[in-house]
Design a protein around this motif. Structure first.
Motif, mmCIF file in Angstrom:
data_model
loop_
_atom_site.group_PDB
_atom_site.id
_atom_site.type_symbol
_atom_site.label_atom_id
_atom_site.label_comp_id
_atom_site.label_asym_id
_atom_site.label_seq_id
_atom_site.Cartn_x
_atom_site.Cartn_y
_atom_site.Cartn_z
ATOM 1 N N LEU A 122 0.843 -1.202 0.000
ATOM 2 C CA LEU A 122 0.000 0.000 0.000
ATOM 3 C C LEU A 122 0.874 1.245 0.000
ATOM 4 O O LEU A 122 0.591 2.228 -0.696
ATOM 5 C CB LEU A 122 -0.932 -0.005 1.216
ATOM 6 C CG LEU A 122 -1.837 -1.247 1.352
ATOM 7 C CD1 LEU A 122 -2.754 -1.108 2.555
ATOM 8 C CD2 LEU A 122 -2.644 -1.496 0.081
ATOM 9 N N ALA A 123 1.971 1.196 0.766
ATOM 10 C CA ALA A 123 2.883 2.337 0.820
ATOM 11 C C ALA A 123 3.520 2.586 -0.545
ATOM 12 O O ALA A 123 3.627 3.723 -1.003
ATOM 13 C CB ALA A 123 3.957 2.101 1.877
ATOM 14 N N LEU A 124 3.933 1.511 -1.194
ATOM 15 C CA LEU A 124 4.580 1.662 -2.507
ATOM 16 C C LEU A 124 3.588 2.231 -3.519
ATOM 17 O O LEU A 124 3.929 3.123 -4.310
ATOM 18 C CB LEU A 124 5.133 0.305 -2.966
ATOM 19 C CG LEU A 124 5.899 0.304 -4.286
ATOM 20 C CD1 LEU A 124 7.091 1.261 -4.230
ATOM 21 C CD2 LEU A 124 6.372 -1.109 -4.642
ATOM 22 N N ALA A 182 1.043 4.122 -2.834
ATOM 23 C CA ALA A 182 0.823 5.532 -2.474
ATOM 24 C C ALA A 182 2.003 6.388 -2.921
ATOM 25 O O ALA A 182 1.822 7.476 -3.477
ATOM 26 C CB ALA A 182 0.601 5.663 -0.974
ATOM 27 N N ALA A 183 3.204 5.884 -2.684
ATOM 28 C CA ALA A 183 4.408 6.654 -3.024
ATOM 29 C C ALA A 183 4.439 6.976 -4.516
ATOM 30 O O ALA A 183 5.025 7.962 -4.943
ATOM 31 C CB ALA A 183 5.663 5.891 -2.619
ATOM 32 N N GLY A 200 1.756 7.591 -6.178
ATOM 33 C CA GLY A 200 0.644 8.478 -6.491
ATOM 34 C C GLY A 200 -0.711 7.805 -6.589
ATOM 35 O O GLY A 200 -1.712 8.460 -6.852
ATOM 36 N N ASN A 201 -0.754 6.490 -6.383
ATOM 37 C CA ASN A 201 -2.039 5.799 -6.453
ATOM 38 C C ASN A 201 -2.807 6.009 -5.149
ATOM 39 O O ASN A 201 -2.241 5.893 -4.067
ATOM 40 C CB ASN A 201 -1.831 4.288 -6.642
ATOM 41 C CG ASN A 201 -1.007 3.971 -7.864
ATOM 42 O OD1 ASN A 201 -1.510 3.982 -8.979
ATOM 43 N ND2 ASN A 201 0.284 3.715 -7.660
ATOM 44 N N SER A 202 -4.096 6.263 -5.251
ATOM 45 C CA SER A 202 -4.908 6.379 -4.042
ATOM 46 C C SER A 202 -5.842 5.182 -3.910
ATOM 47 O O SER A 202 -6.494 5.002 -2.900
ATOM 48 C CB SER A 202 -5.720 7.667 -4.064
ATOM 49 O OG SER A 202 -6.547 7.682 -5.202
#
Lengths: 413, 413
Positions: free
Chosen positions: B162-164, B166-167, B169-171
């Motif tokens: 999930l962090a990757l 998000a990093a 730019g995916n929400s």
């Protein structure tokens, strides 16, 4: 206030944990009673005592015939003994009573002959084996005795705990309420994932990660959003977190532009404030742990990997304790062979990310080459940590080490 | 219809799995798009490609001064080189630009000198170390390159995935919809946990357990309740399950009073019906696997432990496949030393419940003495399975064996 030359003194991880937990005084968790169907992975809040025996009565463990065992003495394939088949309430001498797995043993019987060892002829039954008293019988209370403790407070509930509770007639269970953990990211450079970024902005990923890590352990994460690198804004958000939640975790602002923004805010927000800042821990050296109004505050670095390790080392045992567990819940571990040497740092505890695979029955731990120091992809390419202790400068190739797993291990050929 | 003498022929587990999956033709799971905060432990339904580089720009990995690396040639503690401190947009020759961890590298600079290796005097900066080009710089794209695959379809999502996401730019993320698994218990003797029991009744615990086991894997269990040992009632409930859900799991009625109630109902409910009934598997021999209208049906024994093992062997890989995983999701495993010998059964695969502990760095597997054959407490006292293969009559004391863990491993002294 500025700290431009790193930490004067690094605190050993175990000392930091002890100091911190000493000031925290974590209370027994609040209890709530939930139906078994909602209790998976929750943590039990009270011991549970069996209200009755399990099984509730003597019952057959097989399909066959209930008999008096003494009547089978000497029976064999070559010398079968003939029984009368009965359906009356009580099994008499030389009588056999057809029974199925799980059915209660009829009065008078003390053993069951498996159907495979019998032959029905002319309404009578040939028994071709000798059975001992209690043979093929599940005795009342043989699984669990009435008043036996079947569940200990502080246990993570698996499907099997739920089954045992149900088998003993319970339809609900007392669990620890989920500790509410406020999560705050700080940093002028942070943009919300999914939004547009410009120039020097990066997407905030730590908040989403720490939210998931907290939830994974059974806490209830509460989002405090992103704060700018601004003392007043951080102070305001921290205050909200402390008011609404049982603990606060922050990420970023442990060493911003040479300033310890978040640690400073924490110290200005109450007593005792920061307990330890600067750890003999690699990565995650700039982590701080604090207490405010008796509530724990974990101040993690903004570097994603340092945030992971800081959480692993401090927030994980904290949440376990808040859930009423007796110690930190162990992650799965394996002993694995290092495929190459890795440098540690004498005097510091070093977390090395590895990818464990199983090959020909042996576990191998391949250190993940970190292309970037804060590279979050090392956590998705890896599945475990090798922890190099403070008294080791590193680990050697071929060494067998304990790996703490955070992902699935694959079989390779 | 009556089967009074056990199975004529037992099917090997691997053969049964193959036969069954051959007729099942499981489709690719339906996808749904969920916010990252709701995606923990879900299974990704599509590959994800990086939309940009990570890091998004060259940035400093440390607190210090950005410089042209060539200007530091020859610098040492004993022979510092003096730099002008600049704040202009571009770093020129012999200029140093103060920078903090994570900040973008200014134009003109190609390395960062750590603050610890500098000294500020009279507005100038002494640099006391030589840095290479790229030194202390996290290069644009060094963690992830644009267009690189960062997530594979069929992956169980950890906080780090999930962090990757998000990093980059995916929400949100595409996940497999949860397969709906209908769960039915059968048996005249069964009472709902929490209700009053009388006489020969026992509390239904398998339904609660199978519900939790399904949920644990990421399926959505649907409760069909308890059916009496009645062909019509079972048929009706099975029909409901097949209409509303993607698969049906039943427990009980695989060999009731010598009748194969549930297998018979399944065979009368469509084609191909029961594919295998009677397995070379201990416990769980009376398990049946079936397919109806293309949907999988798993017919488990009513014996709790046999139900656990039947689920482990058949329902677990089924649910993983329905979630779009490439194979069965591995449970954590360890190699552990057997503390005593255990009998297997030549020609059958035997699941032995053990309690694994770690002592002096070694894993020990203590077989759980089953006080009762179907004793569910063996699953709460134990934390793993040793699987004795078909070609072994048992395992010996001291043997090192792979244990499949279903609970936490404790350190003992």
């Amino acid at each position: 206030m500025a700290r431009l030359k790193g930490f004067q003194k690094l605190t050993l991880v175990d000392d930091a944990l002890q100091k911190w937990f000493n000031v925290l005084q974590i209370k027994k968790p609040r209890e709530s009673t939930v139906p078994l169907n909602d209790a998976l992975n929750r943590v039990s809040a009270a011991d549970v005592i069996a209200k009755e025996d399990l099984p509730r009565f003597d019952k057959s463990a097989v399909d066959g015939y209930a008999v008096k065992s003494q009547d089978t003495t000497g029976a064999s394939q070559f010398k079968p003994i003939t029984f009368q088949i009965t359906e009356s309430e009580e099994v008499g001498a030389k009588e056999a009573w057809q029974i199925w797995t799980g059915n209660p043993l009829p009065k008078g019987a003390n053993a069951v002959v498996m159907i495979e060892h019998t032959k029905k002829t002319d309404g009578k039954l040939e028994v071709r084996i000798q059975v001992a008293t209690g043979g093929n019988v599940s005795k009342k209370g043989e699984d669990v005795k009435k008043a036996e403790k079947i569940l200990q407070a502080g246990t993570r509930l698996t499907p099997y705990h739920l089954a045992l509770l149900a088998a003993l007639g319970n339809s609900e269970v007392k669990v620890a309420e989920k500790p509410r953990i406020a999560i705050l990211a700080t940093g002028n450079e942070l943009a919300e994932a999914g939004s547009k970024t410009s120039g020097n902005q990066i997407f905030d990923s730590n908040r989403i990660m720490l939210t998931a890590m907290s939830r994974e352990l059974g806490a209830e994460p509460v989002d405090l959003g992103i704060a700018k690198d601004d003392l007043a804004e951080i102070a305001e958000k921290l205050k909200t977190g402390l008011r609404d939640c049982d603990a606060v975790i922050t990420t970023g602002g442990t060493s911003v532009g040479g300033l310890d923004l978040v640690p400073d805010v924490v110290n200005n927000s109450g007593k005792p404030g920061v307990v330890v800042h600067g750890l003999a821990l690699r990565p995650a050296m700039p982590t701080a742990v604090a207490a405010l109004d008796g509530k724990p505050v974990v101040v993690l670095s903004g570097n994603p990997i340092a945030a992971v390790i800081g959480f692993e080392v401090f927030a994980r045992p904290l949440i376990c304790k808040m859930l009423g567990m007796s110690g930190e819940e162990p992650r799965p571990t394996v002993n694995a062979v290092m495929t190459r040497k890795v440098a540690g740092a004498l005097g510091r505890r070093t977390f090395v990310r590895v990818r464990v695979t199983r090959k020909n029955g042996e576990f191998l731990a391949e250190p993940i080459s970190a292309r970037g120091s804060g590279a979050i992809s090392t956590m998705t390419r890896g599945n475990g940590f090798v922890i190099v202790p403070e008294n080791r400068g590193g680990v050697t190739e071929g060494e067998v080490l304990l790996v703490r797993l955070f992902g699935n291990v694959e079989e390779v050929s």
